[in-house]
Design a protein around this motif. Structure first.
Motif, PDB file in Angstrom:
ATOM      1  N   LEU A   1      38.888  36.133  48.005  1.00  0.00           N
ATOM      2  CA  LEU A   1      40.000  36.403  47.092  1.00  0.00           C
ATOM      3  C   LEU A   1      39.537  36.185  45.662  1.00  0.00           C
ATOM      4  N   ASP A   2      40.081  36.982  44.778  1.00  0.00           N
ATOM      5  CA  ASP A   2      39.668  36.899  43.379  1.00  0.00           C
ATOM      6  C   ASP A   2      40.877  37.236  42.516  1.00  0.00           C
ATOM      7  N   LYS A   3      40.652  37.364  41.224  1.00  0.00           N
ATOM      8  CA  LYS A   3      41.716  37.849  40.336  1.00  0.00           C
ATOM      9  C   LYS A   3      41.153  38.988  39.497  1.00  0.00           C
ATOM     10  N   PHE A   4      41.988  39.950  39.205  1.00  0.00           N
ATOM     11  CA  PHE A   4      41.554  41.155  38.491  1.00  0.00           C
ATOM     12  C   PHE A   4      42.509  41.396  37.319  1.00  0.00           C
ATOM     13  N   PRO A   5      42.297  40.658  36.221  1.00  0.00           N
ATOM     14  CA  PRO A   5      43.263  40.742  35.131  1.00  0.00           C
ATOM     15  C   PRO A   5      43.430  42.147  34.547  1.00  0.00           C
ATOM     16  N   GLU A   6      42.408  43.006  34.742  1.00  0.00           N
ATOM     17  CA  GLU A   6      42.497  44.355  34.158  1.00  0.00           C
ATOM     18  C   GLU A   6      43.307  45.308  35.038  1.00  0.00           C
ATOM     19  N   ILE A   7      43.590  44.886  36.260  1.00  0.00           N
ATOM     20  CA  ILE A   7      44.276  45.793  37.188  1.00  0.00           C
ATOM     21  C   ILE A   7      45.649  45.233  37.551  1.00  0.00           C
ATOM     22  N   GLY A   8      46.630  46.129  37.557  1.00  0.00           N
ATOM     23  CA  GLY A   8      47.932  45.760  38.119  1.00  0.00           C
ATOM     24  C   GLY A   8      48.990  45.442  37.086  1.00  0.00           C
ATOM     25  N   GLY A   9      50.102  44.947  37.574  1.00  0.00           N
ATOM     26  CA  GLY A   9      51.236  44.635  36.725  1.00  0.00           C
ATOM     27  C   GLY A   9      52.522  45.107  37.371  1.00  0.00           C
ATOM     28  N   ASN A  10      53.618  44.660  36.816  1.00  0.00           N
ATOM     29  CA  ASN A  10      54.913  45.042  37.391  1.00  0.00           C
ATOM     30  C   ASN A  10      55.218  46.504  37.069  1.00  0.00           C
ATOM     31  N   PHE A  11      56.002  47.114  37.921  1.00  0.00           N
ATOM     32  CA  PHE A  11      56.442  48.502  37.685  1.00  0.00           C
ATOM     33  C   PHE A  11      57.762  48.707  38.416  1.00  0.00           C
ATOM     34  N   THR A  12      58.461  49.733  38.003  1.00  0.00           N
ATOM     35  CA  THR A  12      59.723  50.074  38.664  1.00  0.00           C
ATOM     36  C   THR A  12      59.720  51.557  39.015  1.00  0.00           C
ATOM     37  N   LEU A  13      60.007  51.849  40.273  1.00  0.00           N
ATOM     38  CA  LEU A  13      60.136  53.240  40.730  1.00  0.00           C
ATOM     39  C   LEU A  13      61.408  53.326  41.579  1.00  0.00           C
ATOM     40  N   GLU A  14      61.578  54.435  42.295  1.00  0.00           N
ATOM     41  CA  GLU A  14      62.751  54.571  43.162  1.00  0.00           C
ATOM     42  C   GLU A  14      62.318  54.512  44.618  1.00  0.00           C
ATOM     43  N   ASP A  15      63.090  53.809  45.451  1.00  0.00           N
ATOM     44  CA  ASP A  15      62.740  53.786  46.871  1.00  0.00           C
ATOM     45  C   ASP A  15      63.367  54.999  47.574  1.00  0.00           C
ATOM     46  N   THR A  16      63.173  55.097  48.880  1.00  0.00           N
ATOM     47  CA  THR A  16      63.605  56.314  49.588  1.00  0.00           C
ATOM     48  C   THR A  16      65.119  56.378  49.788  1.00  0.00           C
ATOM     49  N   THR A  17      65.817  55.279  49.439  1.00  0.00           N
ATOM     50  CA  THR A  17      67.285  55.333  49.514  1.00  0.00           C
ATOM     51  C   THR A  17      67.876  55.662  48.145  1.00  0.00           C
ATOM     52  N   GLY A  18      67.007  55.825  47.153  1.00  0.00           N
ATOM     53  CA  GLY A  18      67.481  56.193  45.814  1.00  0.00           C
ATOM     54  C   GLY A  18      67.725  55.005  44.895  1.00  0.00           C
ATOM     55  N   ASN A  19      67.430  53.803  45.377  1.00  0.00           N
ATOM     56  CA  ASN A  19      67.615  52.612  44.536  1.00  0.00           C
ATOM     57  C   ASN A  19      66.360  52.296  43.733  1.00  0.00           C
ATOM     58  N   LYS A  20      66.580  51.686  42.566  1.00  0.00           N
ATOM     59  CA  LYS A  20      65.444  51.238  41.756  1.00  0.00           C
ATOM     60  C   LYS A  20      64.734  50.112  42.506  1.00  0.00           C
ATOM     61  N   PHE A  21      63.430  50.123  42.452  1.00  0.00           N
ATOM     62  CA  PHE A  21      62.669  49.088  43.150  1.00  0.00           C
ATOM     63  C   PHE A  21      61.507  48.654  42.260  1.00  0.00           C
ATOM     64  N   SER A  22      61.419  47.346  42.031  1.00  0.00           N
ATOM     65  CA  SER A  22      60.324  46.812  41.208  1.00  0.00           C
ATOM     66  C   SER A  22      59.413  45.957  42.064  1.00  0.00           C
TER      67      SER A  22
ATOM     68  N   GLY B   1      52.607  38.451  42.037  1.00  0.00           N
ATOM     69  CA  GLY B   1      52.407  39.822  41.552  1.00  0.00           C
ATOM     70  C   GLY B   1      51.021  40.085  41.007  1.00  0.00           C
ATOM     71  N   ILE B   2      50.056  39.214  41.359  1.00  0.00           N
ATOM     72  CA  ILE B   2      48.691  39.369  40.840  1.00  0.00           C
ATOM     73  C   ILE B   2      47.779  39.971  41.915  1.00  0.00           C
ATOM     74  N   VAL B   3      47.008  40.994  41.517  1.00  0.00           N
ATOM     75  CA  VAL B   3      46.064  41.616  42.465  1.00  0.00           C
ATOM     76  C   VAL B   3      44.972  40.604  42.807  1.00  0.00           C
ATOM     77  N   ARG B   4      44.752  40.401  44.127  1.00  0.00           N
ATOM     78  CA  ARG B   4      43.781  39.398  44.556  1.00  0.00           C
ATOM     79  C   ARG B   4      42.633  39.971  45.383  1.00  0.00           C
ATOM     80  N   TYR B   5      42.805  41.180  45.874  1.00  0.00           N
ATOM     81  CA  TYR B   5      41.726  41.760  46.684  1.00  0.00           C
ATOM     82  C   TYR B   5      41.909  43.271  46.739  1.00  0.00           C
ATOM     83  N   LEU B   6      40.758  43.975  46.766  1.00  0.00           N
ATOM     84  CA  LEU B   6      40.787  45.431  46.852  1.00  0.00           C
ATOM     85  C   LEU B   6      40.281  45.832  48.237  1.00  0.00           C
TER      86      LEU B   6
END
Lengths: 149, 192
Positions: free
Chosen positions: B26-47, B165-170
């Motif tokens: 396991l590691d940390k990748f400060p250059e990759i990732g972050g919060n985001f918001t899109l829509e799920d398949t029921t039409g609701n906002k999902f973060s 919410g931090i990327v730890r492995y690819l």
């Protein structure tokens, strides 16, 4: 007289051996272990996989693939550029004399497009292969889940 | 194109550095990732932040992908089986890179096939691009030459994200089930 009888026996044995050889290695194109990945509802495409070997005495190639489940079946090669997956359509698949190919996930597949309903495990689907030289071949493919251990 | 090349090169370099022998670390990748918001398949906002406290597997794909995406989803099914009761602590997010064809309804049906209930996410092309940029994901629409048909070349990395919410492995496409299961267990065993 005895000599003639011996020759007859020898000739007959040769025929038997030849028949046995041909029954194991028919001098044609062999397609085996064909399977199609089961599809979730809503999926319009899936992949089919198989092994193929040209036992004939001629270089050949697959020139068309058809099935009743789709009007559009394409040969695809998959390649990875670092971690990016790309697919390239192959217009045909060359099968030189003695050549073997294994179409497996991550390498090559038949892309079966335009599915109107899901393909469920256990179903058997006939796929017809047409070749440049050899006679066309109808092969039964089994639908199964893509599974991992 | 140049941007895609650098994103690809950057991600690949990190993957190579991430492998110490065969042991997933396991590691940390400060250059990759972050919060985001899109829509799920029921039409609701999902973060992503809605899953705070859970481990998350995030990957990008599309339902018309006959190889890499179904391969990865099937592999993850096996991983969830191996995780047993711990599987409840891990959620999978599937972000479409083909929002034009992957309608919410289609994605919902497609993903309901997998027993581990991956969450399908979509948005406008620009919204998807923004999330893809956050995670250095390459996705390129490629015409097949048959009418309007196209395929999408795309990165196959699955991101393992921790409870904060931090990327730890690819996770790579060819990482075996046992290795993926092991690295998730490593993450689950970390104290929050």
């Amino acid at each position: 007289m005895k000599f003639g009888y011996g020759l007859g026996k020898l000739f007959f044995s040769f025929l038997l051996l030849e028949a046995a050889y041909c029954s194991f290695h028919p001098k044609t194109i062999e397609i085996r272990d064909g399977w199609i990945a089961e599809t979730p509802e809503g999926a319009e495409v899936t992949g089919a996989f198989f092994k193929i070997k040209n036992y004939s005495e001629f270089d050949d190639e697959i020139i068309s693939i058809q099935s009743s489940v789709s009007n559009d079946i394409q040969l695809h090669e998959v390649y990875m550029n670092r971690d990016v997956m790309s697919m390239r359509r192959l217009p045909s698949l060359r099968l030189n004399k003695g050549e073997f190919h294994e179409l497996e996930p991550g390498k090559m597949h038949l892309m079966i497009m335009g599915l109107s309903e899901p393909l469920k495990s256990g179903a058997k689907i006939e796929i017809t292969f047409k070749f440049k030289v050899a006679k066309e071949k109808r092969v039964e493919f089994v639908v199964k889940k893509m599974e991992f251990q | 194109m140049v941007k895609n090349f650098f994103a690809l090169f950057f991600l690949y370099g990190i993957i190579v550095l991430n492998c110490k022998g065969n042991q997933p670390v396991l590691d940390k990748f400060p250059e990759i990732g972050g919060n985001f918001t899109l829509e799920d398949t029921t039409g609701n906002k999902f973060s992503l932040s809605d899953l705070k406290g859970k481990s998350v597997l995030l990957f990008f794909g599309y339902t018309n992908c006959p190889d890499a995406c179904s391969f990865n989803l099937s592999r993850l099914s096996a991983v969830y089986n191996k995780l047993g009761s711990d599987s409840e602590k891990v959620k999978t997010l599937f972000v479409t890179v083909d929002p034009a064809r992957d309608t919410k309804e289609k994605m919902g049906k497609y993903l309901s096939y997998f027993k581990f209930n991956p969450i399908g996410l979509t948005g406008t092309g620009k919204e998807i691009d923004k999330v893809a940029d956050l995670y250095k994901i390459v996705h390129i629409k490629r015409e097949t030459g048959q009418g309007k048909d196209y395929q999408v070349d795309h990165s196959t990395i699955t991101f393992l994200i921790d409870a904060n919410g931090i990327v730890r492995y690819l996770i790579k496409q060819d990482d075996p089930v046992n290795q993926v299961t092991a690295v998730i267990r490593n993450l689950l065993s970390e104290k929050l």
